[in-house]
Scaffold this motif. Structure first.
Motif, PDB file in Angstrom:
ATOM      1  N   ALA A  93       0.846  -1.200   0.000  1.00 54.84           N
ATOM      2  CA  ALA A  93       0.000   0.000   0.000  1.00 54.84           C
ATOM      3  C   ALA A  93       0.876   1.244   0.000  1.00 54.84           C
ATOM      4  CB  ALA A  93      -0.945  -0.003   1.199  1.00 54.84           C
ATOM      5  N   SER A 112      -0.202   7.294  -4.708  1.00 54.56           N
ATOM      6  CA  SER A 112      -1.110   7.105  -5.836  1.00 54.56           C
ATOM      7  C   SER A 112      -1.434   8.454  -6.480  1.00 54.56           C
ATOM      8  CB  SER A 112      -2.409   6.438  -5.355  1.00 54.56           C
ATOM      9  OG  SER A 112      -3.329   6.331  -6.406  1.00 54.56           O
ATOM     10  N   ASN A 140      -5.606   4.109  -1.534  1.00 51.38           N
ATOM     11  CA  ASN A 140      -5.610   2.957  -0.627  1.00 51.38           C
ATOM     12  C   ASN A 140      -6.443   3.172   0.633  1.00 51.38           C
ATOM     13  OD1 ASN A 140      -3.915   1.261  -2.202  1.00 51.38           O
ATOM     14  ND2 ASN A 140      -2.135   2.423  -1.534  1.00 51.38           N
ATOM     15  N   ILE A 193      -8.492  -0.110   1.830  1.00 54.89           N
ATOM     16  CA  ILE A 193      -7.601  -1.170   2.304  1.00 54.89           C
ATOM     17  C   ILE A 193      -8.260  -2.071   3.346  1.00 54.89           C
ATOM     18  CG2 ILE A 193      -6.526   0.154   4.187  1.00 54.89           C
ATOM     19  CD1 ILE A 193      -3.841  -1.090   3.370  1.00 54.89           C
ATOM     20  N   THR A 199       3.967  -0.471   3.680  1.00 56.13           N
ATOM     21  CA  THR A 199       3.695   0.892   3.229  1.00 56.13           C
ATOM     22  C   THR A 199       4.837   1.817   3.586  1.00 56.13           C
ATOM     23  OG1 THR A 199       2.072   2.707   3.270  1.00 56.13           O
ATOM     24  CG2 THR A 199       2.471   1.551   5.356  1.00 56.13           C
ATOM     25  N   ILE A 255      -1.455   5.669   6.110  1.00 54.90           N
ATOM     26  CA  ILE A 255      -1.905   4.340   5.708  1.00 54.90           C
ATOM     27  C   ILE A 255      -1.610   3.336   6.810  1.00 54.90           C
ATOM     28  CG2 ILE A 255      -1.492   2.433   4.091  1.00 54.90           C
ATOM     29  CD1 ILE A 255      -1.074   4.521   1.901  1.00 54.90           C
ATOM     30  N   TYR A 279      -3.734  -7.283  -2.925  1.00 52.29           N
ATOM     31  CA  TYR A 279      -3.702  -5.855  -3.243  1.00 52.29           C
ATOM     32  C   TYR A 279      -4.636  -5.061  -2.327  1.00 52.29           C
ATOM     33  CZ  TYR A 279      -0.793  -6.368  -7.401  1.00 52.29           C
ATOM     34  OH  TYR A 279       0.251  -6.604  -8.256  1.00 52.29           O
ATOM     35  N   ALA A 280      -4.211  -3.860  -1.997  1.00 52.87           N
ATOM     36  CA  ALA A 280      -4.998  -2.998  -1.107  1.00 52.87           C
ATOM     37  C   ALA A 280      -6.275  -2.516  -1.775  1.00 52.87           C
ATOM     38  CB  ALA A 280      -4.151  -1.800  -0.671  1.00 52.87           C
ATOM     39  N   THR A 281      -6.303  -2.553  -3.096  1.00 53.19           N
ATOM     40  CA  THR A 281      -7.470  -2.086  -3.847  1.00 53.19           C
ATOM     41  C   THR A 281      -8.223  -3.274  -4.441  1.00 53.19           C
ATOM     42  OG1 THR A 281      -5.997  -1.732  -5.734  1.00 53.19           O
ATOM     43  CG2 THR A 281      -6.512   0.177  -4.360  1.00 53.19           C
TER      44      THR A 281
END
Length: 231
Positions: free
Chosen positions: A8, A12, A19, A29, A49, A54, A105-107
């Motif tokens: 994460a 972005s 996230n 997340i 991260t 986060i 994946y966090a997404t």
């Protein structure tokens, strides 16, 4: 032992703070963390991260953030495999050698505990390096078209123009949710897409890339409909 590693990164750009942006009532997340915890597959659920905010959100929802990811593994060009390798080696250096590690994946709000369990069962039974989520293309890729610089159309494979769609081989793509791998495979940075991997098949309605705001809106609509159907 098995570990979940949720990468994460904080930087972005297309969807800022993606996230931890709220998705259907929770930080994005949180869905991945909760699925990992509920699956019962993992001794530890880690978030990798470089971002303090986060890290705080991840801990709130039950994940461990025992380190902040090094800067050299936190830029736009860093691949997934080196990030998971770093986490697996960190755990091993702490005295706990994982047998398997799963990148989630966090997404990936559509990831489910049941599918994570299925992935673990598949990699164990196959005795391979990786097992990862895939889904089918909704349209035959052999009949794909391109649009050139003049706005004109052409087929990628003109030889398939008259072939019936039911006669074409079905094609699949990475669903972008999770990747089970042996600790040895991650540390050796073996390629994931190879004959050493097995697919964990997912239905198309449970898969959505989330790279743009349009993707985000579509994913929320799909997610709400999916959850309503399950109730």
């Amino acid at each position: 032992m098995n570990v979940a590693v949720i990468p994460a990164r904080g930087g972005s750009k297309r969807i800022p703070r993606k996230n931890i942006k709220e998705f259907c009532g929770k930080p994005m997340i949180a869905w991945s963390i909760e699925a990992a915890l509920e699956s019962g597959c993992f001794s530890r659920v880690l978030v990798s991260t470089d971002d303090a905010e986060i890290a705080e959100v991840a801990r709130k929802f039950g994940a461990e953030v025992p380190f902040l990811r090094p800067a050299e593994l936190s830029d736009d060009h860093t691949g997934t495999i080196p990030v998971i390798r770093h986490a697996v080696e960190w755990v091993a250096n702490e005295g706990e050698r994982p047998e398997y590690a799963c990148c989630i994946y966090a997404t990936a709000p559509f990831v489910t505990p049941a599918d994570l369990k299925r992935g673990l069962d598949l990699i164990k039974k196959a005795g391979c390096s990786y097992a990862f989520s895939v889904t089918s293309y909704p349209f035959p890729i052999q009949r794909a078209i391109r649009i050139d610089g003049n706005g004109r159309v052409g087929m990628f494979d003109p030889a398939q123009f008259t072939t019936r769609s039911q006669d074409l081989e079905e094609a699949f793509h990475d669903a972008g949710q999770f990747y089970w791998g042996s600790a040895d495979a991650w540390i050796a940075e073996e390629k994931i897409f190879s004959e050493k991997a097995v697919p964990v098949l997912l239905p198309r309605h449970q898969v959505q890339d989330i790279d743009t705001l349009e993707d985000w809106h579509r994913a929320e609509l799909m997610f709400r409909a999916w959850r309503a159907e399950d109730k």
